[in-house]
Design an enzyme around this catalytic site. Structure first.
Site, mmCIF file in Angstrom:
data_model
loop_
_atom_site.group_PDB
_atom_site.id
_atom_site.type_symbol
_atom_site.label_atom_id
_atom_site.label_comp_id
_atom_site.label_asym_id
_atom_site.label_seq_id
_atom_site.Cartn_x
_atom_site.Cartn_y
_atom_site.Cartn_z
ATOM 1 C CB SER A 16 -0.852 0.317 1.505
ATOM 2 O OG SER A 16 -2.180 0.953 1.038
ATOM 3 C CG ASP A 63 -5.980 -1.557 -4.650
ATOM 4 O OD1 ASP A 63 -4.826 -2.709 -4.465
ATOM 5 O OD2 ASP A 63 -5.965 -0.859 -3.878
ATOM 6 C CG HIS A 87 -5.445 -2.543 -0.526
ATOM 7 N ND1 HIS A 87 -4.379 -2.116 -1.656
ATOM 8 C CD2 HIS A 87 -4.754 -1.936 0.845
ATOM 9 C CE1 HIS A 87 -3.627 -1.453 -0.797
ATOM 10 N NE2 HIS A 87 -3.950 -0.283 -0.322
#
Length: 496
Positions: free
Chosen positions: A234, A341, A390
């Site tokens: 991330s 995502d 994610h």
């Protein structure tokens, strides 16, 4: 099976030797000898230069992998000093030697470390966790997510999972590396280099934290490393793209030219696309990606790679987006990115909970997958499943997801081997793909995607249930594809 017996035999011989040493040590304990003066300390550069500890190539034993891994794990535990205690799997907290480099609130920054004696492979992981870009939303973040802005309540130990796991069955090719986890406490996508001021109220030192961790680790064995993999998920994945060359340049500048620095960016390849619908820019979730980064880079005093800065002078915010910064990166980087995502869809104001999505949202989601594919087509080493999720590399299911029959750990191992062979002027290994991207067009059309659960009932959803929830029209899609609806349903069920 021959490979298993050979490796097991070697490990058993080592175990017998270890047992003999332990027995000798125990006998010495019963009849202690007079203590001798220790020899004078030797300089670190006098150490014998051992060969790199490459992970085993399990190609020959893949059909019996579980049994083989269990044997390796059990033997490794037996080889631990005197076979009297279990392996210590936890990473331990260390605070930076340089106390002027801090978290947002001025508390000490630091890292978690689990050393692997004898291994010359190091993995440094950057944690993710969004960001804030002005005093108001940073104050709010501090009240609700203080762990991501302060070290005051960090635990003393941390257990690694996924690619940070010390268990070979969970982490087949990196389990024996030296593991480093750097907690995210700078809220700046690992880009800041600014001390705390009265105006900002916070320090933003993400980039400096990485530099200081690397310097500290040089005194803990990194100076003898062969490979350093800078990984992150991330915001940490974007942090890898921003910092991998800086880490390589730092080590080179300190004289450690033999360390091969590489990057692994997971779920940090964001698009600066147009939102599905615009909303007021209040926080990182509601604002468009470009707007938050434009504001943030000024507030953080953000630092971007020099070559990218020169390419986008005056608009350095471009360097926070993967497809824009990647051409300027010199270090090898492997990109892992879900084609759908969840964080990207969130900032694009696509809500996937509650009522089924509308046709316009469905088209937007499909187009997002197409856009991501286009930005990744020139990335040599990448893994992009058509899943709605994610982050992945620190999840315990990271070994289960496949693209075209190849798992992510396998793809990373192939990449490792290709870089090693390239340095030795060898041809890349056959049957070892490193550019893997799903071609199916819908979220979760890959049958190995992580399980999706209904947010309200908690029930698992299969692919068809999920697509129906997303507003997928089987009749219409079958008509467009020129096939019978029942045949399309069958293909979806099987993940074709």
């Amino acid at each position: 099976m021959t490979a298993v017996r050979m490796v097991s035999s070697v490990l058993l011989l080592m175990l017998m030797h270890s047992g003999a040493l332990c027995a000798r040590r125990f006998r010495g304990g019963r009849n202690p000898q007079p203590r001798r003066s220790p020899p004078p300390p030797t300089h670190r550069s006098d150490r014998v230069d051992t060969t790199e500890s490459f992970p085993l190539d399990f190609t020959a034993v893949e059909e019996n992998m579980d049994n083989f891994m269990t044997q390796v794990k059990n033997l490794a535990q037996s080889l631990y000093p005197c076979s009297a205690q279990k392996l210590d799997y936890d990473m331990k907290l260390n605070f930076l030697d340089n106390t002027s480099v801090t978290c947002n609130d001025g508390s000490s920054a630091g890292y978690y470390l689990k050393e692997s004696r004898g291994s010359r492979r190091w993995l440094i992981f950057l944690e993710g966790g969004w960001y804030c870009f002005n005093k108001e939303n940073c104050d709010s973040r501090y009240e609700t997510m203080r762990r991501l802005m302060s070290s005051s309540k960090w635990p003393q130990t941390k257990t690694g999972t996924g690619i940070l796991s010390p268990l070979p069955e969970e982490n087949p090719h990196w389990w024996n590396a030296n593991m480093v986890f750097i907690p995210y406490c700078s809220s700046d996508v690992w880009s800041g280099a600014t001390a705390k001021t009265e105006q900002s109220g916070y320090a933003f030192m993400g980039s400096l934290i990485i530099q200081e961790v690397v310097k500290d680790l040089l005194n803990k064995g990194l100076d003898n490393a062969k490979v350093l993999l800078l990984a992150g998920s991330s915001a940490g994945g974007t942090g890898v793209l921003l910092n991998v060359d800086r880490v390589a340049e730092l080590l080179e500048g300190l004289g450690h030219t033999g360390i091969q620095v590489r990057g692994l960016s997971d779920s940090g390849w964001f698009l600066d696309n147009k939102q599905y619908h615009c909303t007021d820019c209040v926080d990182a979730v509601s604002c468009s990606p470009t707007e938050t980064i434009k504001r943030g880079i000024k507030y953080w005093g953000g630092v971007v790679p020099e070559r990218c800065r020169q390419a986008h002078e005056g608009e350095e915010w471009n360097c926070f987006f993967g497809y824009r910064v990647f051409p300027s990166i010199k270090s090898p980087v492997f990109v892992v990115q879900w084609l759908f995502d969840e964080a990207q869809l969130t900032v694009d104001n696509i809500q996937l909970t509650g009522q089924p999505v509308q046709e316009g949202q469905w088209r937007y989601i499909q187009n997002l997958g197409i856009e991501l594919r286009n930005t990744l087509k020139d990335v040599p080493a990448m893994f992009a499943p058509a899943c709605l999720s994610h982050e992945v590399i620190t999840r315990n299911y990271w070994i289960d997801v496949q693209v075209k029959g190849t798992s992510l750990p396998r793809a990373l191992h192939c990449w490792d081997r290709s870089l090693h062979d390239n340095r030795n002027n060898k041809a890349p290994p056959k049957g070892c793909p490193i550019h893997l991207i799903d071609s199916c067009p819908w979220p979760h059309c890959n049958p190995t995607c992580p399980t999706i659960r209904d947010q309200f009932t908690g029930q698992e959803m299969n692919v068809i249930q999920f697509l129906m929830h997303m507003g997928f029209d089987v009749q219409k899609m079958a008509q467009q594809q020129g096939m019978d609806p029942s045949k399309l349903l069958g293909m979806l069920s099987s993940g074709s």
